[in-house]
Scaffold this motif. Structure first.
Motif, mmCIF file in Angstrom:
data_model
loop_
_atom_site.group_PDB
_atom_site.id
_atom_site.type_symbol
_atom_site.label_atom_id
_atom_site.label_comp_id
_atom_site.label_asym_id
_atom_site.label_seq_id
_atom_site.Cartn_x
_atom_site.Cartn_y
_atom_site.Cartn_z
ATOM 1 N N SER A 181 0.813 -1.217 0.000
ATOM 2 C CA SER A 181 0.000 0.000 0.000
ATOM 3 C C SER A 181 0.845 1.266 0.000
ATOM 4 N N ASN A 182 1.997 1.253 0.714
ATOM 5 C CA ASN A 182 2.791 2.464 0.877
ATOM 6 C C ASN A 182 3.978 2.542 -0.063
ATOM 7 N N GLY A 183 4.204 1.544 -0.890
ATOM 8 C CA GLY A 183 5.309 1.604 -1.831
ATOM 9 C C GLY A 183 6.519 0.820 -1.340
ATOM 10 N N ILE A 184 7.707 1.228 -1.809
ATOM 11 C CA ILE A 184 8.961 0.535 -1.521
ATOM 12 C C ILE A 184 9.898 1.498 -0.809
ATOM 13 N N THR A 185 10.560 1.011 0.243
ATOM 14 C CA THR A 185 11.515 1.814 1.001
ATOM 15 C C THR A 185 12.839 1.061 1.086
ATOM 16 N N ILE A 186 13.921 1.741 0.718
ATOM 17 C CA ILE A 186 15.278 1.187 0.838
ATOM 18 C C ILE A 186 16.004 1.988 1.913
ATOM 19 N N THR A 187 16.555 1.301 2.899
ATOM 20 C CA THR A 187 17.260 1.980 3.988
ATOM 21 C C THR A 187 18.718 1.550 4.007
ATOM 22 N N VAL A 188 19.597 2.530 4.256
ATOM 23 C CA VAL A 188 21.030 2.285 4.468
ATOM 24 C C VAL A 188 21.357 2.879 5.833
ATOM 25 N N ALA A 210 14.940 12.910 -9.514
ATOM 26 C CA ALA A 210 14.702 12.605 -10.929
ATOM 27 C C ALA A 210 13.966 11.278 -11.099
ATOM 28 N N LEU A 211 14.181 10.339 -10.172
ATOM 29 C CA LEU A 211 13.494 9.046 -10.230
ATOM 30 C C LEU A 211 12.140 9.079 -9.529
ATOM 31 N N ARG A 212 11.694 10.288 -9.120
ATOM 32 C CA ARG A 212 10.411 10.482 -8.434
ATOM 33 C C ARG A 212 10.372 9.739 -7.104
ATOM 34 N N GLY A 213 11.522 9.750 -6.433
ATOM 35 C CA GLY A 213 11.620 9.179 -5.102
ATOM 36 C C GLY A 213 11.899 10.265 -4.073
ATOM 37 N N THR A 214 11.931 9.865 -2.822
ATOM 38 C CA THR A 214 12.185 10.797 -1.721
ATOM 39 C C THR A 214 13.323 10.246 -0.882
ATOM 40 N N LEU A 215 14.370 11.070 -0.704
ATOM 41 C CA LEU A 215 15.528 10.678 0.079
ATOM 42 C C LEU A 215 15.568 11.525 1.346
ATOM 43 N N THR A 216 15.588 10.867 2.504
ATOM 44 C CA THR A 216 15.628 11.568 3.787
ATOM 45 C C THR A 216 16.666 10.913 4.684
ATOM 46 N N LEU A 217 17.141 11.699 5.668
ATOM 47 C CA LEU A 217 18.102 11.224 6.655
ATOM 48 C C LEU A 217 17.500 11.371 8.037
ATOM 49 N N ALA A 218 17.869 10.444 8.921
ATOM 50 C CA ALA A 218 17.393 10.499 10.303
ATOM 51 C C ALA A 218 18.418 9.824 11.199
ATOM 52 N N ASN A 219 18.612 10.388 12.379
ATOM 53 C CA ASN A 219 19.515 9.788 13.361
ATOM 54 C C ASN A 219 18.836 8.589 14.015
ATOM 55 N N ALA A 224 19.579 6.427 6.191
ATOM 56 C CA ALA A 224 19.136 7.058 4.946
ATOM 57 C C ALA A 224 17.969 6.255 4.388
ATOM 58 N N ARG A 225 16.853 6.939 4.101
ATOM 59 C CA ARG A 225 15.652 6.263 3.612
ATOM 60 C C ARG A 225 15.336 6.764 2.198
ATOM 61 N N LEU A 226 15.317 5.844 1.259
ATOM 62 C CA LEU A 226 14.934 6.145 -0.127
ATOM 63 C C LEU A 226 13.574 5.515 -0.373
ATOM 64 N N GLU A 227 12.538 6.341 -0.556
ATOM 65 C CA GLU A 227 11.157 5.876 -0.637
ATOM 66 C C GLU A 227 10.600 6.126 -2.031
ATOM 67 N N PHE A 228 9.914 5.121 -2.544
ATOM 68 C CA PHE A 228 9.198 5.213 -3.822
ATOM 69 C C PHE A 228 7.737 4.874 -3.550
ATOM 70 N N SER A 229 6.852 5.825 -3.827
ATOM 71 C CA SER A 229 5.431 5.578 -3.586
ATOM 72 C C SER A 229 4.889 4.641 -4.640
#
Length: 450
Positions: A374-381, A427-436, A444-449
């Protein structure tokens, strides 16, 4: 208008243009509908209508004429036929004659006497009904002297006594159908009016990630067409300026490579000295900056062609194997069979920058894939390094932004790795965010809806 009332209205008033227009339009149509129905009802059933009173008196005169012509023993049967839901006839004389009727009843009494002729008399009488309520009725004597009295079954209000018989039983259903039709066509009209605004909003939201997107159709009403034309012109100007600046940056970066190469060759003739080592270190740093500057300038331009379905697990697993072969610790967790429509080379570069960032400034680096239907794909590093102060979490995506306290030149870092990753993710229509992370480290979270 008090401030409290204004605040209450502001809370109830919707914040959507679609809902506001729908409420205003539906309220206007409903008011006009109710007003027109009220005027028609007032015209048909109005209490001051002379035609209605004349019709009522003629109805009484007709009933008297019928009862005059039937035999006395048949009259009780005819009383039921002549009765109406609002009134009935009885063959008795009760109550007292009204001495001074109001003006309107006097006029109606004069009409009734004129219709009946000299052979009949008619009067307005006051009587008490079965509930001991004082009522006003009509008393007429037939030709043979028999009394005929008209009694009201229900209290006579300002509405004509013919109203219950004239209103059709399907009228409430017809009104309900009309209201439903008003609501439906209001929704259609507002939907058609706000649809171009929705397209404009979508185009404006995607403008930052895709300056080469399809232009808006310049059709529809004049105001919408002019707004679409202005937006397309703005998009072209922004794209041209972005291309121009990228070309300038790429040109400077390319032209710096030759002087840097000549300087490195000349430094080789200095012999073994501290000055030579420092100079070669500075030249190496400049070379790295130039290469990453070119990568930043070419980032969007290198994403070309159609996107393709990519096996996400296979792509990241190959990267992890490459790092493991190079002797760098890296863990990977993720379900198999997860595919995504993307540009694989651009996604690979993002992952390399994020993994390099974690390995350089942290330890215990882990890559994970979370595929939610439902929420898409999330890649975390994630890593267990020093992390980033909260006030710098957004600024580190700016080109050449560096945090000296934890990431200086001795440990590497030009301030372009995260900027390039953010540019490619957009450019890939994703969202990159950082969090401690709790317990230390960065995620680092790369999210694709979906």
């Amino acid at each position: 208008m008090s401030a409290r009332f204004r605040r209450m209205v502001a809370r109830l008033w919707p914040d959507s243009l679609f809902r506001r227009l729908a409420i205003i339009l539906f309220a206007g149509l409903l008011s006009a509908h109710v007003l027109s129905f009220g005027l028609v009802a007032l015209n048909v059933f109005g209490p001051s209508s002379e035609l209605s009173d004349d019709y009522f008196m003629r109805w009484i005169a007709t009933a008297v004429a019928i009862l005059d012509r039937v035999k006395p023993e048949e009259r009780p049967t005819w009383l039921d036929r002549l009765a109406r839901p609002a009134y009935r006839y009885v063959l008795r004389d009760e109550g007292e004659i009204e001495a001074e009727p109001p003006k309107r009843r006097q006029e109606n009494l004069a009409r009734l006497r004129a219709m009946l002729g000299a052979e009949h008399d008619a009067n307005s009488v006051l009587y008490f009904d079965q509930l001991d309520r004082r009522r006003v009725g009509w008393l007429v004597h037939l030709k043979d002297g028999s009394p005929l009295m008209l009694e009201y079954v229900v209290p006579r209000t300002l509405i004509s006594p013919f109203l219950p018989t004239l209103i059709s039983p399907w009228l409430p259903a017809a009104l309900a159908v009309q209201l439903c039709l008003l609501a439906f066509f209001t929704w259609v009209a507002v939907k058609l009016a706000t649809q171009p605004l929705a397209r404009l909003e979508h185009a404006a939201n995607s403008l930052g990630s895709d300056l080469r997107g399809e232009p808006l159709p310049e059709d529809g009403p004049q105001e919408v067409a002019r707004a679409a034309t202005a937006f397309n012109a703005m998009q072209r100007r922004i794209a041209e300026q972005a291309v121009e600046r990228i070309q300038i940056l790429a040109g400077i970066s390319r032209r710096l490579q030759n002087p840097i190469t000549r300087m490195r060759l000349r430094a080789d003739f200095l012999g073994d000295s501290d000055a030579k080592e420092k100079l070669q270190g500075d030249l190496q740093e400049m070379q790295t900056l130039v290469k990453q500057g070119l990568a930043l300038a070419r980032g969007r331009d290198e994403i070309g062609g159609q996107r393709c379905q990519t096996d996400l697990h296979a792509l990241i697993d190959s990267l992890v194997c490459d790092y493991s072969d190079a002797g760098k610790p890296l863990r990977f967790a993720g379900e198999r069979g997860v595919t995504i429509l993307t540009h694989p080379q651009a996604l690979r570069r993002i992952m390399i920058n994020l993994i390099d960032n974690g390995l350089k400034f942290g330890e215990d680096v882990e890559v994970a894939i979370d595929a939610q239907r439902s929420n898409g794909i999330t890649i975390t590093v994630s890593d267990r390094g020093p992390g980033i102060p909260d006030e710098h979490l957004k600024s580190v995506f700016l080109p050449f932004y560096r945090i000296e306290a934890s990431r200086n030149r001795e440990t590497g870092g030009t301030g372009l790795g995260l900027a390039i990753a953010q540019q490619l993710a957009s450019a890939l229509r994703g969202t990159l965010t950082l969090a401690n992370r709790d317990g230390g480290g960065l995620e680092a979270r790369l999210e694709f809806s979906s």
